[in-house]
Design a protein around this motif. Structure first.
Motif, PDB file in Angstrom:
ATOM      1  N   GLY A 195       0.670  -1.452   0.166  1.00 21.25           N
ATOM      2  CA  GLY A 195      -0.069   0.353   0.200  1.00 21.25           C
ATOM      3  C   GLY A 195       0.684   0.847  -0.213  1.00 21.25           C
ATOM      4  O   GLY A 195       0.368   2.563  -1.118  1.00 21.25           O
ATOM      5  N   ILE A 196       1.888   1.452   1.115  1.00 18.65           N
ATOM      6  CA  ILE A 196       2.532   2.111   0.617  1.00 18.65           C
ATOM      7  C   ILE A 196       3.317   2.689  -0.420  1.00 18.65           C
ATOM      8  O   ILE A 196       3.553   3.972  -1.126  1.00 18.65           O
ATOM      9  CB  ILE A 196       3.636   1.887   1.898  1.00 18.65           C
ATOM     10  CG1 ILE A 196       3.072   2.680   3.178  1.00 18.65           C
ATOM     11  CG2 ILE A 196       4.971   3.548   2.052  1.00 18.65           C
ATOM     12  CD1 ILE A 196       3.774   1.996   4.592  1.00 18.65           C
ATOM     13  N   ASN A 197       4.051   1.619  -1.129  1.00 17.10           N
ATOM     14  CA  ASN A 197       5.027   1.337  -2.538  1.00 17.10           C
ATOM     15  C   ASN A 197       3.660   1.880  -3.555  1.00 17.10           C
ATOM     16  O   ASN A 197       3.685   2.975  -4.297  1.00 17.10           O
ATOM     17  CB  ASN A 197       5.261   0.196  -2.748  1.00 17.10           C
ATOM     18  CG  ASN A 197       6.148  -0.259  -4.201  1.00 17.10           C
ATOM     19  OD1 ASN A 197       6.695   0.817  -4.775  1.00 17.10           O
ATOM     20  ND2 ASN A 197       4.906  -0.852  -4.976  1.00 17.10           N
ATOM     21  N   ILE A 231      12.916   6.461  -7.129  1.00 12.88           N
ATOM     22  CA  ILE A 231      11.752   6.775  -5.893  1.00 12.88           C
ATOM     23  C   ILE A 231      11.521   5.027  -6.167  1.00 12.88           C
ATOM     24  O   ILE A 231      11.646   4.302  -5.255  1.00 12.88           O
ATOM     25  CB  ILE A 231      11.196   8.062  -5.675  1.00 12.88           C
ATOM     26  CG1 ILE A 231      12.376   9.209  -5.318  1.00 12.88           C
ATOM     27  CG2 ILE A 231       9.983   7.429  -5.170  1.00 12.88           C
ATOM     28  CD1 ILE A 231      12.289  10.523  -5.693  1.00 12.88           C
ATOM     29  N   LYS A 232      10.931   4.822  -7.036  1.00 14.87           N
ATOM     30  CA  LYS A 232       9.850   4.312  -7.732  1.00 14.87           C
ATOM     31  C   LYS A 232      10.259   2.404  -7.072  1.00 14.87           C
ATOM     32  O   LYS A 232      10.051   1.596  -7.019  1.00 14.87           O
ATOM     33  CB  LYS A 232       9.065   3.924  -9.266  1.00 14.87           C
ATOM     34  CG  LYS A 232       8.092   5.020  -8.964  1.00 14.87           C
ATOM     35  CD  LYS A 232       7.298   4.673 -10.474  1.00 14.87           C
ATOM     36  CE  LYS A 232       6.715   5.288 -10.114  1.00 14.87           C
ATOM     37  NZ  LYS A 232       6.180   5.314 -12.033  1.00 14.87           N
ATOM     38  N   ASP A 233      11.520   2.503  -7.812  1.00 17.89           N
ATOM     39  CA  ASP A 233      12.326   1.167  -7.877  1.00 17.89           C
ATOM     40  C   ASP A 233      12.885   0.656  -5.821  1.00 17.89           C
ATOM     41  O   ASP A 233      12.513  -0.381  -5.806  1.00 17.89           O
ATOM     42  CB  ASP A 233      13.685   0.966  -8.739  1.00 17.89           C
ATOM     43  CG  ASP A 233      13.400   0.635 -10.377  1.00 17.89           C
ATOM     44  OD1 ASP A 233      12.131   0.652 -10.506  1.00 17.89           O
ATOM     45  OD2 ASP A 233      14.323   0.927 -11.109  1.00 17.89           O
ATOM     46  N   ILE A 234      13.255   2.414  -5.342  1.00 15.90           N
ATOM     47  CA  ILE A 234      13.187   1.559  -4.351  1.00 15.90           C
ATOM     48  C   ILE A 234      11.656   0.917  -3.873  1.00 15.90           C
ATOM     49  O   ILE A 234      12.083   0.267  -2.521  1.00 15.90           O
ATOM     50  CB  ILE A 234      13.930   2.759  -3.762  1.00 15.90           C
ATOM     51  CG1 ILE A 234      15.313   3.308  -4.050  1.00 15.90           C
ATOM     52  CG2 ILE A 234      13.717   2.441  -1.891  1.00 15.90           C
ATOM     53  CD1 ILE A 234      15.689   4.256  -3.718  1.00 15.90           C
ATOM     54  N   ALA A 235      11.305   1.715  -4.209  1.00 14.88           N
ATOM     55  CA  ALA A 235       9.721   1.889  -2.726  1.00 14.88           C
ATOM     56  C   ALA A 235       9.465  -0.071  -2.957  1.00 14.88           C
ATOM     57  O   ALA A 235       8.867  -0.894  -3.033  1.00 14.88           O
ATOM     58  CB  ALA A 235       8.145   2.141  -3.720  1.00 14.88           C
ATOM     59  N   ALA A 236       9.331  -0.498  -4.776  1.00 14.76           N
ATOM     60  CA  ALA A 236       9.067  -1.648  -4.738  1.00 14.76           C
ATOM     61  C   ALA A 236      10.586  -2.676  -4.525  1.00 14.76           C
ATOM     62  O   ALA A 236       9.960  -3.989  -4.214  1.00 14.76           O
ATOM     63  CB  ALA A 236       9.543  -2.136  -6.578  1.00 14.76           C
ATOM     64  N   GLY A 237      11.761  -2.486  -4.359  1.00 18.12           N
ATOM     65  CA  GLY A 237      12.386  -3.172  -3.443  1.00 18.12           C
ATOM     66  C   GLY A 237      12.050  -3.433  -2.273  1.00 18.12           C
ATOM     67  O   GLY A 237      11.914  -4.492  -1.706  1.00 18.12           O
ATOM     68  N   ALA A 238      11.353  -2.384  -1.290  1.00 17.08           N
ATOM     69  CA  ALA A 238      10.922  -2.650   0.236  1.00 17.08           C
ATOM     70  C   ALA A 238       9.664  -3.779   0.055  1.00 17.08           C
ATOM     71  O   ALA A 238      10.008  -4.712   0.980  1.00 17.08           O
ATOM     72  CB  ALA A 238      10.396  -1.443   0.215  1.00 17.08           C
TER      73      ALA A 238
END
Length: 122
Positions: free
Chosen positions: A71-73, A94-101
């Motif tokens: 949800g945060i991603n 930024i999107k890749d980092i969020a997807a990585g999380a």
């Protein structure tokens, strides 16, 4: 002059907004739909294999963590797209980092699932 709403009215409204956001996420995001399906299957497996209270706690935390991070991603991606709709390298990072999380939380949720279910299956 409007009367200020009580603390409890504000909390109740906040829960309503959060519920609305969760429903929107489930209705619109394919990845959450997949994760919800997996969560349901794993929950059924928990009843089938009669997992312990500790295993239930770990399983619930893993499910909640993966779905919350997803949800945060999704929110981060929506904000990034709103701020910079066309492709931009920094937005992509930024999107890749969020997807990585999400990947990290899902990876460890799978590890938890394997720890719980491999001994029960074999």
């Amino acid at each position: 002059m409007n009367k200020k709403e009580s603390f409890f009215v504000n909390r109740f409204k906040s829960v309503g907004y959060a519920f609305k956001g969760a429903i929107y996420l489930i209705k619109t995001e394919a990845s959450i739909k997949i994760q919800l399906f997996i969560a349901i299957v794993i929950t059924i497996a928990g009843f089938f294999f009669n997992i312990s209270t500790t295993e239930w706690i770990l399983q619930c935390i893993a499910i909640a963590l993966v779905m919350s991070v997803e949800g945060i991603n999704t929110a981060i991606e929506a904000v990034a797209d709103f701020i910079h709709p066309e492709h931009h390298n920094k937005i992509g990072i930024i999107k890749d980092i969020a997807a990585g999380a999400v990947f990290i939380s899902a990876f460890f949720a799978v590890i938890i699932g394997l720890i719980i279910y491999i001994p029960k299956i074999f």
